[in-house]
Design a protein around this motif. Structure first.
Motif, short mmCIF file in Angstrom:
data_model
loop_
_atom_site.label_atom_id
_atom_site.label_comp_id
_atom_site.label_asym_id
_atom_site.label_seq_id
_atom_site.Cartn_x
_atom_site.Cartn_y
_atom_site.Cartn_z
N ARG A 17 0.82 -1.21 0.00
CA ARG A 17 0.00 0.00 0.00
C ARG A 17 0.85 1.26 0.00
N ALA A 20 2.15 1.84 -3.39
CA ALA A 20 1.11 2.42 -4.25
C ALA A 20 0.98 3.91 -4.02
N ALA A 162 0.65 -5.38 -8.81
CA ALA A 162 -0.80 -5.25 -8.71
C ALA A 162 -1.20 -3.84 -8.31
N GLN A 163 -0.48 -3.27 -7.35
CA GLN A 163 -0.81 -1.91 -6.92
C GLN A 163 -0.48 -0.88 -8.00
N ALA A 165 -0.64 -1.37 -11.17
CA ALA A 165 -1.69 -1.50 -12.19
C ALA A 165 -2.96 -0.79 -11.76
N GLN A 166 -3.26 -0.79 -10.46
CA GLN A 166 -4.46 -0.12 -9.98
C GLN A 166 -4.37 1.39 -10.15
N ILE A 167 -3.18 1.94 -10.01
CA ILE A 167 -2.99 3.39 -10.11
C ILE A 167 -2.85 3.84 -11.56
N SER A 168 -2.27 3.01 -12.40
CA SER A 168 -2.10 3.36 -13.81
C SER A 168 -3.48 3.51 -14.46
N GLY A 169 -3.51 4.28 -15.54
CA GLY A 169 -4.80 4.43 -16.20
C GLY A 169 -4.81 5.50 -17.25
N ARG A 210 -8.96 9.71 -7.15
CA ARG A 210 -8.50 9.22 -8.44
C ARG A 210 -7.13 9.81 -8.73
#
Length: 360
Positions: A17, A20, A162-163, A165-169, A210
């Motif tokens: 965390r 991230a 994994a973390q 990937a959650q923040i990328s976008g 976000r």
């Protein structure tokens, strides 16, 4: 933005965390700067033909389009940014992870400017306003030291992946609206000076939870700028100094440190309608960021927030301009390569700007 700027930390403390959160603190904008999520509302390098072309009373339309790309985040020492991941007992000790980014930002910044014949203090008065349309894409990654965790290596790396990937976008939308008053002085010997007092208001699409947003946050920016222009028979030169003063983000309690920008352009005609030259900028934060800890779910998380780590960057590159019918319209292209970055991304930007007097 330094990876140590954990502006919005309100989470259970674990290596994954916290990693991230480090990623979230290093997001980039087109202006790339310090401040919350790495964003600065003034686009470094945007100054161009508007600094090296005459400004007469009337209406003007300008549409700068920029494509920015970066694959580096620099730390306080100018090297690749890292993040200190705290221990996760009993098996994983504290370690340093390499922080990487692959980001693209595209924006169009349509602007309307009006200069009147009315004078104040010897200057023509006017106004300008702009509403950007922004598209942001970012892929983040944290890399654990190779072979550092034995049988837990793949588990630790999978958690970081994994973390990230959650923040990328990817996001797109309307940015923050800006408007300003103009005082323009025509000086002797083909020289001019222009003072613009700009206010930026948080109209852009923004969500505090976000990591990528078209808008920069629920705060205001006061941005005075002073520009000097020399329009000669051989070389044209323009330089603009800009100061950005920010209020505190009402949704996160984060206050982005104040920043100074300098843009310059040097151009000369190589034919009747083509001119070429050099474009550059410098940006430097002169005040620390700060965080109101009352916004944090756990005030002890303030220990993970590093106020300071001021950003800086420089940029330089070629520019070329085409004038239609002696000034009925101007199209300008430029490429600016960044260097010397600290606590922010380091990349390059392509600019294409269309400027047209509206003759109204």
């Amino acid at each position: 933005m330094s990876p140590q700027r954990l502006a919005r930390v309100s989470l259970a403390v674990s290596p994954v965390r916290l990693a991230a959160c480090a990623l979230a603190a290093s997001l980039v904008s087109v202006s790339a700067g310090a401040a919350e999520n790495g964003g600065q509302r003034y686009s470094a390098g945007i100054g161009g033909s508007d600094m090296t072309a005459p400004l007469m009373p009337g209406w003007y339309f300008q549409a700068p389009v920029v494509a920015y790309h970066a694959k580096k985040i620099k730390g306080d020492n100018g090297k690749q940014a890292t993040y200190q991941v705290p221990p996760s007992p009993p098996f994983v000790p504290a370690f340093t992870a390499a922080l990487d980014i692959d980001t693209n930002v595209r924006a169009v910044q349509p602007r309307i400017t009006y200069l009147d014949n009315t004078r104040l203090w010897g200057a023509n008065i006017g106004f300008t306003m702009m509403l950007p349309i922004v598209q942001r894409h970012a892929d983040f990654s944290l890399t654990a030291p190779a072979g550092a965790f034995g049988p837990f290596q793949s588990t630790v790396q999978a958690g970081l992946d994994a973390q990230a990937a959650q923040i990328s976008g990817h996001v797109s939308g309307i940015g923050d609206f800006e408007m300003g008053g103009i005082l323009h002085w025509e000086l002797a010997d083909n020289q001019a000076m222009t003072l613009v007092t700009t206010f930026v208001v948080p109209t852009g699409d923004y969500q505090a939870d976000r990591r990528l947003n078209p808008g920069f946050g629920n705060f205001y920016t006061f941005r005075p700028s002073l520009q000097y222009s020399y329009i000669g028979d051989g070389w044209d030169f323009g330089m603009r100094g800009v100061l950005s003063f920010n209020t505190r983000n009402k949704e996160t309690g984060y206050r982005s440190g104040n920043v100074a920008n300098v843009d310059f352009q040097l151009m000369t005609f190589v034919s009747e309608d083509i001119r070429v030259g050099l474009q550059g900028f410098a940006v430097k934060q002169f005040q620390n960021d700060s965080q109101d800890v009352s916004y944090l779910a756990d005030p002890s998380d303030a220990a993970t927030i590093t106020n300071g780590n001021r950003m800086r960057a420089y940029g330089l590159g070629p520019a070329i301009g085409w004038l239609k019918d002696g000034g009925d319209m101007m199209v300008e292209g430029k490429f600016i390569k960044e260097f010397g970055a600290r606590n922010r991304t380091e990349g390059q930007a392509f600019w294409l700007t269309i400027s047209k007097p509206l003759g109204l």
